[in-house]
Scaffold this motif. Structure first.
Motif, PDB file in Angstrom:
ATOM      1  N   PRO A   6       0.830  -1.219   0.000  1.00  0.00           N
ATOM      2  CA  PRO A   6       0.000   0.000   0.000  1.00  0.00           C
ATOM      3  C   PRO A   6       0.859   1.262   0.000  1.00  0.00           C
ATOM      4  CG  PRO A   6      -0.783  -1.576   1.643  1.00  0.00           C
ATOM      5  CD  PRO A   6       0.555  -2.059   1.180  1.00  0.00           C
ATOM      6  N   ALA A   7       0.421   2.242  -0.776  1.00  0.00           N
ATOM      7  CA  ALA A   7       1.115   3.526  -0.864  1.00  0.00           C
ATOM      8  C   ALA A   7       0.488   4.523   0.103  1.00  0.00           C
ATOM      9  CB  ALA A   7       1.028   4.075  -2.283  1.00  0.00           C
ATOM     10  N   VAL A   8       1.360   5.234   0.814  1.00  0.00           N
ATOM     11  CA  VAL A   8       0.910   6.356   1.643  1.00  0.00           C
ATOM     12  C   VAL A   8       1.687   7.571   1.149  1.00  0.00           C
ATOM     13  CG1 VAL A   8       0.627   7.268   3.969  1.00  0.00           C
ATOM     14  CG2 VAL A   8       0.507   4.783   3.580  1.00  0.00           C
ATOM     15  N   ASP A   9       1.061   8.307   0.237  1.00  0.00           N
ATOM     16  CA  ASP A   9       1.676   9.494  -0.355  1.00  0.00           C
ATOM     17  C   ASP A   9       1.245  10.721   0.435  1.00  0.00           C
ATOM     18  OD1 ASP A   9       2.538   7.709  -2.245  1.00  0.00           O
ATOM     19  OD2 ASP A   9       1.186   8.397  -3.830  1.00  0.00           O
ATOM     20  N   LEU A  30      -6.795  12.492   2.800  1.00  0.00           N
ATOM     21  CA  LEU A  30      -7.103  12.105   4.173  1.00  0.00           C
ATOM     22  C   LEU A  30      -6.233  12.917   5.124  1.00  0.00           C
ATOM     23  CD1 LEU A  30      -7.102   8.219   3.633  1.00  0.00           C
ATOM     24  CD2 LEU A  30      -9.072   9.762   3.571  1.00  0.00           C
ATOM     25  N   ASP A  31      -6.807  13.315   6.229  1.00  0.00           N
ATOM     26  CA  ASP A  31      -6.108  14.222   7.137  1.00  0.00           C
ATOM     27  C   ASP A  31      -5.011  13.559   7.957  1.00  0.00           C
ATOM     28  OD1 ASP A  31      -7.549  16.445   6.365  1.00  0.00           O
ATOM     29  OD2 ASP A  31      -9.100  16.160   7.887  1.00  0.00           O
ATOM     30  N   ASP A  32      -5.048  12.242   8.101  1.00  0.00           N
ATOM     31  CA  ASP A  32      -4.126  11.563   9.018  1.00  0.00           C
ATOM     32  C   ASP A  32      -3.362  10.452   8.301  1.00  0.00           C
ATOM     33  OD1 ASP A  32      -2.809  10.313  11.095  1.00  0.00           O
ATOM     34  OD2 ASP A  32      -4.504  10.386  12.463  1.00  0.00           O
ATOM     35  N   PRO A  33      -2.207  10.752   7.705  1.00  0.00           N
ATOM     36  CA  PRO A  33      -1.431   9.728   6.996  1.00  0.00           C
ATOM     37  C   PRO A  33      -1.009   8.564   7.887  1.00  0.00           C
ATOM     38  CG  PRO A  33      -0.660  11.919   6.409  1.00  0.00           C
ATOM     39  CD  PRO A  33      -1.602  12.090   7.563  1.00  0.00           C
ATOM     40  N   ALA A  34      -0.674   8.852   9.140  1.00  0.00           N
ATOM     41  CA  ALA A  34      -0.256   7.775  10.039  1.00  0.00           C
ATOM     42  C   ALA A  34      -1.396   6.785  10.270  1.00  0.00           C
ATOM     43  CB  ALA A  34       0.230   8.349  11.369  1.00  0.00           C
ATOM     44  N   ALA A  35      -2.599   7.301  10.443  1.00  0.00           N
ATOM     45  CA  ALA A  35      -3.753   6.418  10.626  1.00  0.00           C
ATOM     46  C   ALA A  35      -3.988   5.577   9.380  1.00  0.00           C
ATOM     47  CB  ALA A  35      -4.999   7.239  10.950  1.00  0.00           C
ATOM     48  N   ALA A  36      -3.822   6.190   8.206  1.00  0.00           N
ATOM     49  CA  ALA A  36      -3.975   5.440   6.955  1.00  0.00           C
ATOM     50  C   ALA A  36      -2.956   4.317   6.873  1.00  0.00           C
ATOM     51  CB  ALA A  36      -3.834   6.385   5.765  1.00  0.00           C
ATOM     52  N   ALA A  37      -1.704   4.632   7.202  1.00  0.00           N
ATOM     53  CA  ALA A  37      -0.644   3.628   7.137  1.00  0.00           C
ATOM     54  C   ALA A  37      -0.914   2.469   8.089  1.00  0.00           C
ATOM     55  CB  ALA A  37       0.701   4.280   7.455  1.00  0.00           C
ATOM     56  N   LEU A  38      -1.281   2.791   9.312  1.00  0.00           N
ATOM     57  CA  LEU A  38      -1.510   1.742  10.306  1.00  0.00           C
ATOM     58  C   LEU A  38      -2.774   0.947  10.011  1.00  0.00           C
ATOM     59  CD1 LEU A  38      -0.374   3.762  13.422  1.00  0.00           C
ATOM     60  CD2 LEU A  38       0.828   1.853  12.343  1.00  0.00           C
ATOM     61  N   ASN A  39      -3.698   1.542   9.306  1.00  0.00           N
ATOM     62  CA  ASN A  39      -4.877   0.807   8.848  1.00  0.00           C
ATOM     63  C   ASN A  39      -4.466  -0.301   7.882  1.00  0.00           C
ATOM     64  OD1 ASN A  39      -7.767   0.285   8.175  1.00  0.00           O
ATOM     65  ND2 ASN A  39      -7.193   1.193   6.212  1.00  0.00           N
ATOM     66  N   TRP A  40      -3.551   0.013   6.964  1.00  0.00           N
ATOM     67  CA  TRP A  40      -3.086  -1.016   6.026  1.00  0.00           C
ATOM     68  C   TRP A  40      -2.350  -2.130   6.766  1.00  0.00           C
ATOM     69  CZ3 TRP A  40      -6.220  -0.362   2.550  1.00  0.00           C
ATOM     70  CH2 TRP A  40      -6.439   0.836   1.886  1.00  0.00           C
ATOM     71  N   VAL A  41      -1.583  -1.752   7.768  1.00  0.00           N
ATOM     72  CA  VAL A  41      -0.872  -2.759   8.559  1.00  0.00           C
ATOM     73  C   VAL A  41      -1.875  -3.683   9.257  1.00  0.00           C
ATOM     74  CG1 VAL A  41       0.625  -3.118  10.558  1.00  0.00           C
ATOM     75  CG2 VAL A  41       1.173  -1.329   8.885  1.00  0.00           C
ATOM     76  N   GLN A  65       8.261  14.515   9.846  1.00  0.00           N
ATOM     77  CA  GLN A  65       7.799  14.165  11.187  1.00  0.00           C
ATOM     78  C   GLN A  65       6.718  13.094  11.123  1.00  0.00           C
ATOM     79  OE1 GLN A  65       9.231  15.433  14.114  1.00  0.00           O
ATOM     80  NE2 GLN A  65       8.129  13.636  14.874  1.00  0.00           N
ATOM     81  N   ILE A  66       5.830  13.205  10.139  1.00  0.00           N
ATOM     82  CA  ILE A  66       4.780  12.197   9.977  1.00  0.00           C
ATOM     83  C   ILE A  66       5.397  10.854   9.632  1.00  0.00           C
ATOM     84  CG2 ILE A  66       2.731  11.540   8.664  1.00  0.00           C
ATOM     85  CD1 ILE A  66       2.270  14.539   8.155  1.00  0.00           C
ATOM     86  N   ILE A  67       6.373  10.882   8.721  1.00  0.00           N
ATOM     87  CA  ILE A  67       7.029   9.642   8.309  1.00  0.00           C
ATOM     88  C   ILE A  67       7.741   8.997   9.493  1.00  0.00           C
ATOM     89  CG2 ILE A  67       8.937   8.734   6.916  1.00  0.00           C
ATOM     90  CD1 ILE A  67       8.031  10.697   4.709  1.00  0.00           C
ATOM     91  N   GLU A  68       8.426   9.793  10.290  1.00  0.00           N
ATOM     92  CA  GLU A  68       9.108   9.259  11.475  1.00  0.00           C
ATOM     93  C   GLU A  68       8.107   8.615  12.428  1.00  0.00           C
ATOM     94  OE1 GLU A  68      11.555  12.151  13.383  1.00  0.00           O
ATOM     95  OE2 GLU A  68      12.685  12.616  11.560  1.00  0.00           O
ATOM     96  N   ASP A  69       6.935   9.230  12.564  1.00  0.00           N
ATOM     97  CA  ASP A  69       5.899   8.688  13.436  1.00  0.00           C
ATOM     98  C   ASP A  69       5.417   7.334  12.923  1.00  0.00           C
ATOM     99  OD1 ASP A  69       3.885   8.603  15.468  1.00  0.00           O
ATOM    100  OD2 ASP A  69       2.428   9.400  14.048  1.00  0.00           O
ATOM    101  N   ILE A  70       5.209   7.234  11.614  1.00  0.00           N
ATOM    102  CA  ILE A  70       4.763   5.965  11.031  1.00  0.00           C
ATOM    103  C   ILE A  70       5.817   4.888  11.240  1.00  0.00           C
ATOM    104  CG2 ILE A  70       4.177   4.780   8.881  1.00  0.00           C
ATOM    105  CD1 ILE A  70       2.988   7.473   7.906  1.00  0.00           C
ATOM    106  N   VAL A  71       7.079   5.232  10.986  1.00  0.00           N
ATOM    107  CA  VAL A  71       8.167   4.262  11.162  1.00  0.00           C
ATOM    108  C   VAL A  71       8.215   3.788  12.611  1.00  0.00           C
ATOM    109  CG1 VAL A  71      10.666   3.948  11.122  1.00  0.00           C
ATOM    110  CG2 VAL A  71       9.541   5.171   9.254  1.00  0.00           C
ATOM    111  N   ALA A  72       8.138   4.713  13.548  1.00  0.00           N
ATOM    112  CA  ALA A  72       8.234   4.363  14.965  1.00  0.00           C
ATOM    113  C   ALA A  72       7.099   3.435  15.401  1.00  0.00           C
ATOM    114  CB  ALA A  72       8.220   5.631  15.812  1.00  0.00           C
ATOM    115  N   ARG A  73       5.939   3.583  14.782  1.00  0.00           N
ATOM    116  CA  ARG A  73       4.791   2.774  15.182  1.00  0.00           C
ATOM    117  C   ARG A  73       4.673   1.467  14.396  1.00  0.00           C
ATOM    118  NH1 ARG A  73       0.151   7.356  15.080  1.00  0.00           N
ATOM    119  NH2 ARG A  73      -1.208   5.662  15.804  1.00  0.00           N
TER     120      ARG A  73
END
Length: 243
Positions: A6-9, A30-41, A65-73
């Motif tokens: 899945p792509a999170v652009d 979508l307002d929350d890229p991190a939520a989108a990414a974790l949804n795919w996970v 900062q958003i990317i770092e948050d996604i990586v950390a989670r």
């Protein structure tokens, strides 16, 4: 096994899907890229494809900062992460890899300074380097798809393999974001010309498209618009590919 990725652009702090990579053409926002990414996970993704579109278009990453948050989670969950968009130096790549990215995607800088592929490969291993080859009308596009070079994907792919790239991410701009299906031939031509894994991107609109890419020998496929607009679900895609 063939992967659906899945792509999170990200653009302006939002998760977006553009048509043909054109700014302002968002079909998804979508307002929350991190939520989108974790949804795919949560739904079964094993790898995430994170792109800073502001970085791709402007050369300066703005969604770090958003990317770092996604990586950390996502990393503690065993997820592989590949990151691209605005990586213009060894230091940019080093920062992302040190922060937990498994792979960095080099596109514009790889065309401008091919030796950076060798430098990153020697420092972090071949598996850390993905060369992003984006093609339109059979020519490699650069600088966020705003310019066309005179080189073909097969020529550039072989050159970058020799320099130490571990993967090639091939985006067919002619079909990207249109949801009209894939044109397998350009991807197959590239797969046949190199010995490193090729990840396909651009045009996937159905699970049949995924099967075509898998049968052509692709390592996996990055999928964005089709998932975000419910052309099929990630669960459906995983089930089809496991048959």
């Amino acid at each position: 096994m063939f992967q659906i990725i899945p792509a999170v652009d990200m653009k302006g702090g939002k998760c977006v899907q553009l048509v043909q990579g054109v700014p302002g053409s968002e079909m998804v926002s979508l307002d929350d890229p991190a939520a989108a990414a974790l949804n795919w996970v949560a739904r079964g993704a094993k790898t995430l494809h994170l792109i800073d579109l502001d970085g791709a278009f402007e050369g300066k990453r703005k969604n770090g900062q958003i990317i770092e948050d996604i990586v950390a989670r996502a990393k503690p969950l065993g997820i592989e992460i590949q990151i691209g968009g605005g990586i213009r130096s060894f230091e940019d790549a080093e920062t992302l890899l040190s922060a937990g990215a498994d792979r960095v995607i080099l596109s514009t800088i790889a065309m401008q300074n091919p030796q950076i592929i060798r430098e990153i490969s020697e420092s972090f291993g071949k598996s850390a380097v993905v060369v992003g080859l984006d093609a339109k009308n059979g020519k490699v596009a650069i600088e966020g798809w705003t310019k066309l070079s005179e080189k073909s994907p097969t020529d550039v792919g072989k050159q970058f393999e020799d320099l130490g790239a571990g993967y090639i991410l091939f985006t067919n701009i002619d079909t990207e974001g249109l949801l009209k299906g894939v044109d397998v031939k350009p991807t197959k031509d590239l797969i046949d010309s190199v010995s490193i894994p090729v990840i396909a991107s651009g045009g996937v609109a159905s699970t049949d498209d995924l099967l075509k890419l898998r049968d052509a020998g692709a390592y996996g496929a990055v999928v964005g618009s089709a998932l975000y607009t419910d052309k099929f679900t990630l669960e459906e895609a995983i089930a089809v590919l496991e048959k």
